[in-house]
Design an enzyme around this catalytic site. Structure first.
Site, PDB file in Angstrom:
ATOM      1  N   ASP A  67      70.371  64.674  39.054  1.00 19.78           N
ATOM      2  CA  ASP A  67      70.992  63.069  38.919  1.00 19.78           C
ATOM      3  C   ASP A  67      71.089  62.626  40.372  1.00 19.78           C
ATOM      4  OD1 ASP A  67      73.273  64.326  39.684  1.00 19.78           O
ATOM      5  OD2 ASP A  67      74.616  63.376  38.035  1.00 19.78           O
ATOM      6  N   TYR A  69      72.345  61.419  43.924  1.00 18.17           N
ATOM      7  CA  TYR A  69      73.595  61.614  45.013  1.00 18.17           C
ATOM      8  C   TYR A  69      74.631  60.621  44.698  1.00 18.17           C
ATOM      9  CZ  TYR A  69      70.271  64.382  48.050  1.00 18.17           C
ATOM     10  OH  TYR A  69      69.356  64.991  48.515  1.00 18.17           O
ATOM     11  N   PHE A  80      66.356  63.491  45.944  1.00 17.00           N
ATOM     12  CA  PHE A  80      66.714  64.278  47.305  1.00 17.00           C
ATOM     13  C   PHE A  80      66.652  63.483  48.400  1.00 17.00           C
ATOM     14  CE2 PHE A  80      65.031  67.574  43.942  1.00 17.00           C
ATOM     15  CZ  PHE A  80      66.242  68.463  44.345  1.00 17.00           C
ATOM     16  N   HIS A 189      67.655  75.838  42.179  1.00 12.81           N
ATOM     17  CA  HIS A 189      67.780  74.657  42.646  1.00 12.81           C
ATOM     18  C   HIS A 189      68.368  74.992  44.195  1.00 12.81           C
ATOM     19  CE1 HIS A 189      69.966  70.831  43.828  1.00 12.81           C
ATOM     20  NE2 HIS A 189      69.218  70.391  42.666  1.00 12.81           N
TER      21      HIS A 189
END
Length: 225
Positions: A67, A69, A80, A189
């Site tokens: 999801d 930031y 990202f 991740h």
């Protein structure tokens, strides 16, 4: 909300989703949270930035995050990525470390990944909104179904795409991908909590470009300038 999805190809592929009950419920939820003075990221006009900056017909590769930031000014609708004026988040720093290890590309001094999006890299989160300081706060409200639909349209109507799935939530979406037509790269991740558990050393950037090249598709210039 449909008015913020402006790219014609994606509008054609996803227009029917905006008539579904789940989307009506999602829009109501977002309006209710806004009326309750919740700070929602990213701003409404950039919620669909990933689609608008990477047209459906030009998509070559999908990097799937979880999801947005949830800090002030960070989320701009690309997974990202952050604006050049925002400090590079830890997960992106780890992505840059792997990029340098994989391709020898020096780590950039900013976190704006728009150059990737412009080359056909769909920087997509599984959930497209979040509330300030509360990771996962808009999970299970409908966004996952919407992004499932986007992935389904890609996997059914395109060939020889690369899907990079970082982390468990992203990998859950792998069920919607036809692996006989596309390359799927799955790793932990890149967050500091999991990057050392199998993210580093996986060479996703060179593997993606090798696959694209093998199918006569122009590779991605991963350098961020």
């Amino acid at each position: 909300m449909f008015e913020y999805l402006t790219e014609a190809g994606w509008r054609a592929q996803l227009s029917s989703e905006f008539t579904q009950v789940y989307m009506t419920e999602l829009v109501t939820f977002l309006a209710d949270r806004a009326n309750a003075r919740a700070q929602i990221y990213p701003p409404a006009q950039t919620v669909f930035a990933a689609f608008n900056q990477t047209p459906f017909a030009k998509t070559k590769l999908v990097i799937l995050g979880q999801d947005p930031y949830h800090g002030p000014g960070q989320a701009k609708g690309l997974s990202f990525s952050v604006a050049p004026s925002i400090a590079i988040p830890p997960s992106l720093r780890n992505i840059y470390t792997e990029l340098e290890s994989d391709l020898g590309i020096a780590r950039p001094n900013h976190g704006n990944l728009a150059a990737w999006a412009g080359q056909g890299v769909l920087l997509l989160n599984a959930c497209l909104t979040v509330e300030d300081g509360n990771a996962g706060s808009h999970s299970n409200r409908g966004w996952e179904r919407f992004t499932d639909a986007a992935i389904t349209q890609l996997t059914q109507n395109r060939v020889h795409l690369v899907f990079i799935l970082w982390g468990r939530k992203a990998q859950e979406k792998g069920a919607h991908i036809d692996r006989s037509k596309h390359l799927v790269i799955e790793t932990p991740h890149p967050s500091p909590l999991s990057a050392h558990k199998g993210f580093f050393g996986t060479k996703p950037f060179s593997r993606a470009n090798d696959y694209l090249h093998s199918h006569n598709i122009a590779p991605i210039d991963w350098a961020i300038r």
